[in-house]
Design a protein around this motif. Structure first.
Motif, PDB file in Angstrom:
ATOM      1  N   ARG A 204       0.749  -1.426   0.309  1.00  0.00           N
ATOM      2  CA  ARG A 204       0.285   0.114   0.353  1.00  0.00           C
ATOM      3  C   ARG A 204       0.974   0.755  -0.098  1.00  0.00           C
ATOM      4  NH1 ARG A 204      -5.500  -1.500   3.801  1.00  0.00           N
ATOM      5  NH2 ARG A 204      -5.821  -3.206   2.652  1.00  0.00           N
ATOM      6  N   THR A 224      -6.114  -2.614  -2.343  1.00  0.00           N
ATOM      7  CA  THR A 224      -7.433  -2.063  -1.844  1.00  0.00           C
ATOM      8  C   THR A 224      -7.451  -2.439  -0.445  1.00  0.00           C
ATOM      9  OG1 THR A 224      -8.746  -3.370  -3.229  1.00  0.00           O
ATOM     10  CG2 THR A 224      -7.293  -1.446  -4.312  1.00  0.00           C
ATOM     11  N   GLY A 225      -7.714  -3.608  -0.402  1.00  0.00           N
ATOM     12  CA  GLY A 225      -8.436  -4.792   0.662  1.00  0.00           C
ATOM     13  C   GLY A 225      -9.466  -4.609   0.067  1.00  0.00           C
ATOM     14  N   ASP A 226     -10.078  -5.078  -1.044  1.00  0.00           N
ATOM     15  CA  ASP A 226     -11.296  -5.193  -1.393  1.00  0.00           C
ATOM     16  C   ASP A 226     -10.772  -6.917  -2.077  1.00  0.00           C
ATOM     17  OD1 ASP A 226     -13.058  -6.782  -3.677  1.00  0.00           O
ATOM     18  OD2 ASP A 226     -14.127  -4.818  -3.837  1.00  0.00           O
ATOM     19  N   VAL A 227     -10.815  -8.020  -1.314  1.00  0.00           N
ATOM     20  CA  VAL A 227     -10.571  -9.488  -1.239  1.00  0.00           C
ATOM     21  C   VAL A 227      -9.941  -9.970  -3.361  1.00  0.00           C
ATOM     22  CG1 VAL A 227      -9.984 -11.362  -0.711  1.00  0.00           C
ATOM     23  CG2 VAL A 227     -10.409 -10.282   0.577  1.00  0.00           C
ATOM     24  N   ASP A 228     -11.537  -9.284  -3.548  1.00  0.00           N
ATOM     25  CA  ASP A 228     -11.953  -9.727  -4.785  1.00  0.00           C
ATOM     26  C   ASP A 228     -11.042  -9.438  -5.731  1.00  0.00           C
ATOM     27  OD1 ASP A 228     -13.104 -12.117  -3.728  1.00  0.00           O
ATOM     28  OD2 ASP A 228     -15.744 -11.179  -4.447  1.00  0.00           O
ATOM     29  N   ALA A 229     -11.044  -7.564  -5.928  1.00  0.00           N
ATOM     30  CA  ALA A 229     -10.996  -6.741  -6.520  1.00  0.00           C
ATOM     31  C   ALA A 229      -9.079  -7.373  -6.881  1.00  0.00           C
ATOM     32  CB  ALA A 229     -10.790  -5.439  -6.445  1.00  0.00           C
ATOM     33  N   ASP A 230      -8.620  -6.806  -5.283  1.00  0.00           N
ATOM     34  CA  ASP A 230      -7.063  -7.423  -5.420  1.00  0.00           C
ATOM     35  C   ASP A 230      -6.907  -8.505  -6.116  1.00  0.00           C
ATOM     36  OD1 ASP A 230      -6.928  -5.234  -4.191  1.00  0.00           O
ATOM     37  OD2 ASP A 230      -6.430  -5.914  -2.089  1.00  0.00           O
ATOM     38  N   ASN A 232      -8.010 -10.416  -8.730  1.00  0.00           N
ATOM     39  CA  ASN A 232      -7.642 -10.216  -9.890  1.00  0.00           C
ATOM     40  C   ASN A 232      -7.181  -9.331 -10.457  1.00  0.00           C
ATOM     41  OD1 ASN A 232      -9.995 -11.752 -10.500  1.00  0.00           O
ATOM     42  ND2 ASN A 232     -11.572  -9.942  -9.606  1.00  0.00           N
ATOM     43  N   ASP A 254      -5.525  -7.884   9.735  1.00  0.00           N
ATOM     44  CA  ASP A 254      -6.969  -8.411   8.933  1.00  0.00           C
ATOM     45  C   ASP A 254      -6.206  -8.926   7.752  1.00  0.00           C
ATOM     46  OD1 ASP A 254      -7.142  -6.913   6.142  1.00  0.00           O
ATOM     47  OD2 ASP A 254      -7.923  -5.404   7.525  1.00  0.00           O
ATOM     48  N   ALA A 256      -7.532  -9.813   4.147  1.00  0.00           N
ATOM     49  CA  ALA A 256      -7.198  -9.644   3.265  1.00  0.00           C
ATOM     50  C   ALA A 256      -6.173  -9.578   2.575  1.00  0.00           C
ATOM     51  CB  ALA A 256      -8.017  -8.290   3.077  1.00  0.00           C
ATOM     52  N   SER A 260      -6.034 -12.298  -0.714  1.00  0.00           N
ATOM     53  CA  SER A 260      -6.158 -12.144  -2.530  1.00  0.00           C
ATOM     54  C   SER A 260      -5.318 -12.419  -2.883  1.00  0.00           C
ATOM     55  CB  SER A 260      -6.071 -10.304  -2.506  1.00  0.00           C
ATOM     56  OG  SER A 260      -7.077  -9.213  -1.902  1.00  0.00           O
TER      57      SER A 260
END
Length: 353
Positions: A204, A224-230, A232, A254, A256, A260
């Motif tokens: 980050r 970003t902390g978004d598991v799916d987006a990161d 990908n 956490d 996350a 990812s």
């Protein structure tokens, strides 16, 4: 000689103490550069749960570069005047299923306290004493490299241990999660030295990521902390999936980013956990089984890691210039500890005058 001395419940003090005499199976080393771990201030203040220091008064400090002053009995190949690297991770030389292990002059599991108490004197001193099993001669090809620069090897030991445990092969793609931290940055350089075709540096801290992204074979992903987006983003950066994930997140509340990284692995990929997350890692049992992925927990590094890293450096494969170094005199340890605690900062060393 001068040495920093510590006793549980008392402040760290720089004192004049008697010269060390090597014991059987050990050498004394004139310290030229001692690496300062990022958590040293917390350690000396007794604020690290799970850390069990040696009994009584001792000198902390696990790693260093120096020259052998004297050898003890039962030492056969090392000799006075040799330039060496001394490290802290020691395993007892006994042919038993689980020999004792310790981080010299720092900590050990209570069951291994006897080993720790046998070797309580560390490298935050003008002279250190170490068992020969943790002392590695420095190749002649590195004679001209300053000791503070050679100390970069000490930061590479832990990630090398994890990447080797993860069976990294030349040509494979690696995701380094936590690449902006101290060990994470080192992991990027070590993976390149070991022949990774691509290293995905994930973290980050934009400043550190930008610096790593300038290296050949390195691409960066800002998490970003978004598991799916990161996941990908990591898979795309790895060219469709990574062979190996190396997780070195420190003190995360956490997991996350770890989730990812696991999801970004190709079928049959491996994930090595060496960080210090403070939260559980949820695992999809069926997905793990169906993808043939592995999750590997690992601690420290094998005994031959210092020699192997020195070979990589001597051969020009491991870049010792990539990691920044900040040097302090031995008597300025207070400032050195503050500097070492900076996230993503330089390798900090102290040097006797």
């Amino acid at each position: 000689m001068k040495a920093w001395r510590l006793e549980t419940g008392a402040p760290l003090r720089l004192l004049s103490v008697p010269d060390l005499t090597p014991r059987p199976g050990s050498v004394t080393i004139r310290v030229e550069a001692c690496s300062v771990v990022s958590y040293l201030r917390q350690y000396v203040e007794g604020k690290l749960p799970g850390y069990n220091p040696p009994d009584g008064t001792f000198t902390p400090g696990t790693n260093g570069i120096g020259t052998i002053a004297e050898i003890g009995t039962q030492v056969y190949d090392l000799s006075p005047g040799q330039r060496v690297l001394t490290t802290g991770s020691v395993t007892a030389a006994e042919n038993v299923p689980e020999p004792a292990v310790a981080l010299l002059s720092m900590t050990a599991d209570p069951a291994n306290a006897a080993l720790l108490n046998d070797w309580p004197e560390g490298t935050l001193a003008e002279v250190a004493m170490a068992p020969v099993s943790v002392v590695t001669p420095i190749p002649a090809e590195l004679d001209d490299v300053p000791s503070e620069r050679l100390a970069v090897i000490t930061r590479c030991l832990v990630p090398y241990g994890g990447l080797r445990r993860g069976r990294l092969e030349p040509g494979e793609t690696v995701v380094v999660n936590g690449a902006t931290g101290d060990f994470g940055q080192a992991a990027v350089y070590v993976a390149l030295a070991m022949g990774a075709s691509k290293v995905v540096a994930a973290g980050r801290n934009r400043t550190v990521l930008d610096r790593l992204g300038e290296l050949d074979r390195v691409v960066m992903v800002r998490l970003t902390g978004d598991v799916d987006a990161d996941a990908n983003a990591l898979r795309d950066a790895a060219g469709g999936g990574a062979d190996l994930g190396f997780d070195m997140i420190g003190g995360a509340t956490d997991t996350a980013a770890t989730q990812s990284t696991l999801a970004a692995l190709r079928r049959g990929g491996r994930l090595v956990l060496m960080g210090s997350a403070r939260a559980p890692l949820p695992v999809d049992y069926t997905q793990l089984m169906m993808t043939n992925r592995e999750i590997i927990g690992h601690f420290m590094y094998p005994a031959d890691a210092p020699a192997q890293l020195l070979k990589l450096a001597a051969g020009g494969l491991l870049d010792l210039e990539g990691i920044q170094v900040a040097a302090f005199p031995l008597d300025q340890l207070d400032g050195a500890m503050d500097k070492a605690a900076e996230s993503g900062g330089p390798l900090v060393v102290v040097q006797p005058n």
